[in-house]
Motif scaffolding. Structure first.
Motif, PDB file in Angstrom:
ATOM      1  N   UNK A 126       0.652  -1.375   0.054  1.00  0.00           N
ATOM      2  CA  UNK A 126       0.006   0.024  -0.110  1.00  0.00           C
ATOM      3  C   UNK A 126       0.891   1.197   0.147  1.00  0.00           C
ATOM      4  N   UNK A 127       1.892   1.288   0.767  1.00  0.00           N
ATOM      5  CA  UNK A 127       2.824   2.431   0.739  1.00  0.00           C
ATOM      6  C   UNK A 127       3.554   2.521  -0.501  1.00  0.00           C
ATOM      7  N   UNK A 128       3.913   1.642  -1.312  1.00  0.00           N
ATOM      8  CA  UNK A 128       4.605   1.648  -2.495  1.00  0.00           C
ATOM      9  C   UNK A 128       3.363   2.430  -3.317  1.00  0.00           C
ATOM     10  N   UNK A 129       2.209   1.922  -3.328  1.00  0.00           N
ATOM     11  CA  UNK A 129       1.267   2.380  -4.449  1.00  0.00           C
ATOM     12  C   UNK A 129       1.057   4.044  -4.040  1.00  0.00           C
ATOM     13  N   UNK A 130       1.047   4.364  -2.561  1.00  0.00           N
ATOM     14  CA  UNK A 130       0.841   5.761  -2.652  1.00  0.00           C
ATOM     15  C   UNK A 130       1.978   6.401  -2.780  1.00  0.00           C
ATOM     16  N   UNK A 131       3.117   6.052  -2.669  1.00  0.00           N
ATOM     17  CA  UNK A 131       4.411   6.829  -2.946  1.00  0.00           C
ATOM     18  C   UNK A 131       4.434   6.975  -4.511  1.00  0.00           C
ATOM     19  N   UNK A 132       4.114   5.960  -4.998  1.00  0.00           N
ATOM     20  CA  UNK A 132       4.098   6.028  -6.717  1.00  0.00           C
ATOM     21  C   UNK A 132       3.136   7.136  -7.007  1.00  0.00           C
ATOM     22  N   UNK A 133       2.005   7.261  -6.430  1.00  0.00           N
ATOM     23  CA  UNK A 133       1.255   8.077  -6.819  1.00  0.00           C
ATOM     24  C   UNK A 133       1.540   9.686  -6.433  1.00  0.00           C
ATOM     25  N   UNK A 134       2.298   9.748  -5.409  1.00  0.00           N
ATOM     26  CA  UNK A 134       3.070  10.995  -5.004  1.00  0.00           C
ATOM     27  C   UNK A 134       4.040  11.410  -5.967  1.00  0.00           C
ATOM     28  N   UNK A 135       4.530  10.404  -6.387  1.00  0.00           N
ATOM     29  CA  UNK A 135       5.910  10.560  -7.512  1.00  0.00           C
ATOM     30  C   UNK A 135       5.051  11.292  -8.825  1.00  0.00           C
ATOM     31  N   UNK A 136       3.941  10.450  -9.270  1.00  0.00           N
ATOM     32  CA  UNK A 136       3.456  11.163 -10.225  1.00  0.00           C
ATOM     33  C   UNK A 136       2.767  12.290 -10.268  1.00  0.00           C
ATOM     34  N   UNK A 137       2.541  12.961  -9.112  1.00  0.00           N
ATOM     35  CA  UNK A 137       2.152  14.227  -8.874  1.00  0.00           C
ATOM     36  C   UNK A 137       3.231  15.267  -8.796  1.00  0.00           C
ATOM     37  N   UNK A 138       4.495  15.242  -8.773  1.00  0.00           N
ATOM     38  CA  UNK A 138       5.397  16.101  -8.614  1.00  0.00           C
ATOM     39  C   UNK A 138       5.466  16.815 -10.016  1.00  0.00           C
ATOM     40  N   UNK A 139       5.957  18.110  -9.851  1.00  0.00           N
ATOM     41  CA  UNK A 139       6.000  19.033 -10.914  1.00  0.00           C
ATOM     42  C   UNK A 139       7.587  18.789 -11.434  1.00  0.00           C
ATOM     43  N   UNK A 140       7.836  19.612 -12.713  1.00  0.00           N
ATOM     44  CA  UNK A 140       8.997  19.404 -13.228  1.00  0.00           C
ATOM     45  C   UNK A 140      10.118  19.784 -12.338  1.00  0.00           C
ATOM     46  N   UNK A 141       9.984  20.646 -11.445  1.00  0.00           N
ATOM     47  CA  UNK A 141      10.800  21.154 -10.710  1.00  0.00           C
ATOM     48  C   UNK A 141      11.092  20.186  -9.285  1.00  0.00           C
ATOM     49  N   UNK A 142      10.404  19.074  -9.172  1.00  0.00           N
ATOM     50  CA  UNK A 142      10.632  18.084  -8.117  1.00  0.00           C
ATOM     51  C   UNK A 142       9.872  18.503  -6.938  1.00  0.00           C
ATOM     52  N   UNK A 143       9.001  19.569  -6.979  1.00  0.00           N
ATOM     53  CA  UNK A 143       8.241  19.779  -5.680  1.00  0.00           C
ATOM     54  C   UNK A 143       6.585  19.179  -5.966  1.00  0.00           C
ATOM     55  N   UNK A 144       6.085  19.135  -4.814  1.00  0.00           N
ATOM     56  CA  UNK A 144       4.582  18.681  -4.873  1.00  0.00           C
ATOM     57  C   UNK A 144       3.639  19.852  -4.632  1.00  0.00           C
ATOM     58  N   UNK A 145       3.371  20.513  -5.621  1.00  0.00           N
ATOM     59  CA  UNK A 145       2.500  21.778  -5.294  1.00  0.00           C
ATOM     60  C   UNK A 145       1.089  21.408  -4.995  1.00  0.00           C
ATOM     61  N   UNK A 146       0.558  20.233  -5.166  1.00  0.00           N
ATOM     62  CA  UNK A 146      -0.603  19.593  -4.984  1.00  0.00           C
ATOM     63  C   UNK A 146      -0.829  19.518  -3.590  1.00  0.00           C
ATOM     64  N   UNK A 147      -2.052  19.876  -3.017  1.00  0.00           N
ATOM     65  CA  UNK A 147      -2.493  19.696  -1.564  1.00  0.00           C
ATOM     66  C   UNK A 147      -2.806  18.181  -1.335  1.00  0.00           C
ATOM     67  N   UNK A 148      -2.165  17.741  -0.402  1.00  0.00           N
ATOM     68  CA  UNK A 148      -2.569  16.369   0.009  1.00  0.00           C
ATOM     69  C   UNK A 148      -3.719  15.980   0.029  1.00  0.00           C
ATOM     70  N   UNK A 149      -4.667  16.948   0.569  1.00  0.00           N
ATOM     71  CA  UNK A 149      -6.308  16.492   0.637  1.00  0.00           C
ATOM     72  C   UNK A 149      -6.668  16.284  -0.902  1.00  0.00           C
ATOM     73  N   UNK A 150      -6.147  17.114  -1.537  1.00  0.00           N
ATOM     74  CA  UNK A 150      -6.681  17.199  -3.150  1.00  0.00           C
ATOM     75  C   UNK A 150      -6.207  15.789  -3.493  1.00  0.00           C
ATOM     76  N   UNK A 151      -5.038  15.280  -3.206  1.00  0.00           N
ATOM     77  CA  UNK A 151      -4.514  13.927  -3.664  1.00  0.00           C
ATOM     78  C   UNK A 151      -5.313  12.803  -3.115  1.00  0.00           C
ATOM     79  N   UNK A 152      -5.908  12.853  -1.786  1.00  0.00           N
ATOM     80  CA  UNK A 152      -6.562  12.008  -1.230  1.00  0.00           C
ATOM     81  C   UNK A 152      -7.931  11.903  -1.907  1.00  0.00           C
ATOM     82  N   UNK A 153      -8.611  13.133  -2.377  1.00  0.00           N
ATOM     83  CA  UNK A 153      -9.943  13.320  -3.202  1.00  0.00           C
ATOM     84  C   UNK A 153      -9.691  12.393  -4.552  1.00  0.00           C
TER      85      UNK A 153
END
Length: 482
Positions: A126-153
């Motif tokens: 489960x942790x691998x799945x969620x971390x993969x999703x976070x990686x896919x949500x990163x912007x080109x600069x390597x930062x996560x500009x998307x809110x975690x609540x939005x990712x959960x939604x």
């Protein structure tokens, strides 16, 4: 007065592009990478178009003749013949340019390197799945500009996966331990703090953390006097902190690429070298596949000798085959034309900026317009524009977009009559003045305007500000040091 509708006829000459010309224009606009993608799409759409040398299609073919007119590729010397090189009058062999010596970028993507590190982490499924999703949500600069609540939604709405913010937070902390430091920061402040956290303990680490945590707005506003007063820092200590802050990377995603600062890493369309005072040029077609018209389609046409005796179905099949073959040949011809136009245009640019390409001296770049290049290459200005759009050349001095070599003329004022002065020259003079200023009392834009005028460059203050920003230099207040 009574109005009447009157129909008038007039003769007007309108130039209309043929389908082949439209195709050539579209192919010309593509970069090398885009061309490869376009070729792959055409190969899927048209089975009459073959990939590779024609002999590869049928290893038992009786036709061992090379360079047939339906073939297109390196075997035919279309991509690589002596006329495709530019050597400024040198009659040396094209083999003088060692193609293998040009480093073509390593195709390792942003996600690939992070996924590789993920595979080495000890995580549950489960942790691998969620971390993969976070990686896919990163912007080109390597930062996560998307809110975690939005990712959960998103996970719940798109995949039916329910996840808590705590679970996402824990997975994000794992991601933030990956290389390079700063990856996964949710904003610039967190990104820089993550980098400082990995710093070995020394006297500056607590100060860097304190400034980033509690004085970030002052740091961004270059208000070092206020920071120094609040933290009771001396001048030398402030300078050391400033230097260390400058080493932090605000775009950690950029260091994950071997070919450039982001996912659109540059693959040059031209390769240019200088050997023994001679310029050599060639297209970078290392990744462009050879193409040919399918032998089976050619044979089908040859066998259809008596069209009159064909049934309706056979006639339709023959028409289908001919259409596919014509499309394939048109596509090959369009790529051939693209290569010719690219080389002719690049040769014209080299002729106009020859001194720069021989020496790499920026001051040798002269004023140049697309109209001049178009006249020299004997093409339309719109063609030059299409060639220079998103095309790059790799030179001994770096890899640059072709647009870089079109230098704007500086408009003279008052007694200034030298029309060969370029805006590049004015910017260089501006940078020279700023580099030599007293950093404790930097020049304002108004003062810079006066100094430029004294040097013979009479420009408006707002133009000074524009050139300064183009050079990536801050205003006088922001350049001030304690």
């Amino acid at each position: 007065m009574q109005q009447k509708n009157v129909q008038l006829q007039s003769l007007k000459q309108i130039q209309k592009l043929s389908p082949q010309q439209v195709l050539e224009v579209r192919i010309l606009e593509l970069s090398t990478e885009e061309l490869v993608q376009r070729i792959e799409t055409e190969l899927l759409d048209n089975e009459a178009l073959g990939k590779g040398a024609e002999e590869e299609e049928n290893e038992f073919t009786q036709d061992e003749e090379q360079g047939s007119e339906d073939s297109f590729g390196a075997s035919e010397d279309v991509l690589r013949d002596p006329e495709d090189d530019y050597d400024s009058g040198n009659s040396s062999s094209p083999s003088a340019m060692d193609v293998a010596s040009w480093q073509i970028r390593n195709e390792v993507s942003f996600n690939d390197q992070l996924m590789e590190q993920l595979g080495e982490a000890s995580l549950s499924e489960d942790e691998v799945f969620l971390t993969k999703y976070l990686i896919g949500s990163l912007e080109e600069d390597g930062l996560l500009h998307k809110d975690l609540q939005k990712i959960a939604d998103e996970l719940y709405l798109n995949m039916g996966v329910e996840v808590s913010l705590e679970e996402l937070e824990n997975c994000l902390k794992v991601l933030q331990q990956f290389e390079p430091a700063g990856i996964g920061g949710r904003n610039l402040q967190e990104c820089l703090l993550l980098q400082v956290e990995r710093r070995q303990s020394d006297a500056l680490k607590p100060l860097l953390t304190e400034i980033l945590s509690n004085y970030f707005d002052d740091l961004c506003g270059n208000r070092w006097e206020k920071i120094a007063t609040q933290l009771q820092l001396g001048k030398e200590e402030v300078e050391r902190i400033r230097k260390e802050m400058g080493k932090l990377n605000p775009r950690p995603g950029g260091s994950l690429f071997t070919g450039g600062p982001n996912t659109n890493s540059i693959l040059p369309d031209f390769l240019l070298s200088v050997e023994d005072g001679q310029i050599q040029l060639m297209l970078n077609n290392a990744i462009v596949p050879a193409l040919h018209v399918s032998e089976s389609y050619t044979q089908a046409i040859e066998k259809a000798s008596n069209v009159a005796k064909m049934s309706k179905k056979e006639g339709e099949e023959l028409a289908y085959i001919r259409d596919k073959m014509e499309r394939a040949q048109s596509f090959i011809n369009a790529i051939r034309q693209r290569h010719t136009t690219l080389l002719n245009t690049m040769r014209a640019i080299i002729d106009c900026q020859k001194e720069y390409f021989l020496t790499g001296d920026e001051s040798a770049l002269r004023p140049l317009t697309m109209k001049e290049v178009a006249a020299l290459a004997k093409v339309d200005i719109s063609t030059v524009s299409r060639v220079c759009n998103s095309k790059y050349v790799q030179t001994p001095y770096g890899t640059y977009p072709l647009k870089r070599y079109f230098i704007e003329r500086f408009a003279p004022k008052k007694n200034q009559t030298d029309e060969d002065i370029t805006t590049q020259e004015v910017r260089e003079k501006l940078k020279e003045i700023i580099d030599s200023e007293d950093k404790q009392a930097p020049y304002s834009d108004a003062k810079l305007q006066a100094l430029l005028a004294k040097a013979g460059y009479d420009i408006a203050r707002r133009t000074v500000a524009k050139y300064r920003e183009q050079l990536g230099l801050e205003s006088g207040r922001m350049r001030k040091l304690l």
